[in-house]
Design an enzyme around this catalytic site. Sequence first.
Site, short mmCIF file in Angstrom:
data_model
loop_
_atom_site.label_atom_id
_atom_site.label_comp_id
_atom_site.label_asym_id
_atom_site.label_seq_id
_atom_site.Cartn_x
_atom_site.Cartn_y
_atom_site.Cartn_z
N GLY A 69 23.71 51.75 65.42
CA GLY A 69 23.62 51.39 63.89
C GLY A 69 23.66 49.97 63.60
N ASP A 70 22.78 49.55 62.55
CA ASP A 70 22.92 48.18 62.07
C ASP A 70 22.57 48.14 60.45
OD1 ASP A 70 23.31 45.43 62.96
OD2 ASP A 70 21.53 45.22 61.68
N GLN A 71 22.97 47.23 59.81
CA GLN A 71 22.58 47.37 58.23
C GLN A 71 22.32 45.75 58.23
OE1 GLN A 71 25.70 47.44 54.71
NE2 GLN A 71 24.54 49.33 54.62
#
Length: 193
Positions: A69-71
Site C-alpha cells: 500500500g501507498d498513499q
Amino acid sequence: MLRPLILASTSRYRAALLERFGLRFNTASPAVDETDQPGETALARAARLSDAKAEAVAAQYPEAVIIGGDQVAASGGTVLHKPGNAGRCREQLSLLSASTAEFLTACTVRCVAADLRLSHVDTTRVTFRTLSDGEIARYVEREQPFDCAGGFKAEALGITLFARMDSEDPTAIVGLPLIWLAGALRAAGFVLP
C-alpha cells in the site's frame, strides 16, 4: 490451502486497519526506494509504490499473500509528503487551508505462487475549511501528525480541519481501502467475515 498473509508495510496505521478483519498476519518492511520520479503524477506514484512494495516482499515470500500500500497527497499539482516536523506540518496545513486536496491510496494484493496480482487506487477528496494560524498551531501541537501525508490524522482530531470529505471508502484516507481489500482477500481465498 490458506496462505500466510503479510502486510508489506511498517505503518502502524495500516496494521491497525488490517487488524479490523480479524485475520492473522505478519508485517515486513518492503525497503523500496520512494524517490519521486520526474513528471510522475500523484496517482501514478501511489500505484507504482504500492506495486513495488508488494513485489519486494513477494520476492521473499512467494507462497504468501502480500498486501502492499501507498498513499500520496496532492494539492494543486503539488505532492504533499509526510512533514516530519512541526514547522513543515504548519506550512502544509496553511497551504491546505480553504482548498481541496486529493489523497490517492493505492493497494496491491500479490501472491507469486497463485499467480495473483490485484491493484486498486482510491481517491479521497478533502476540502479544508479556512484555518487560522492559531488553529493550525494548536492542532499540530496537540496531534503531532508528522508521519502522515498532508500533516493531519483524519481518524483523530484532524477531522475538525475539514469542511467536507468525499470518498467511496472512508478507511482509504487512513491508509488502506478496506472495502476493496476485503474483496481482494476473498478472491485470494480468505473468508471475510
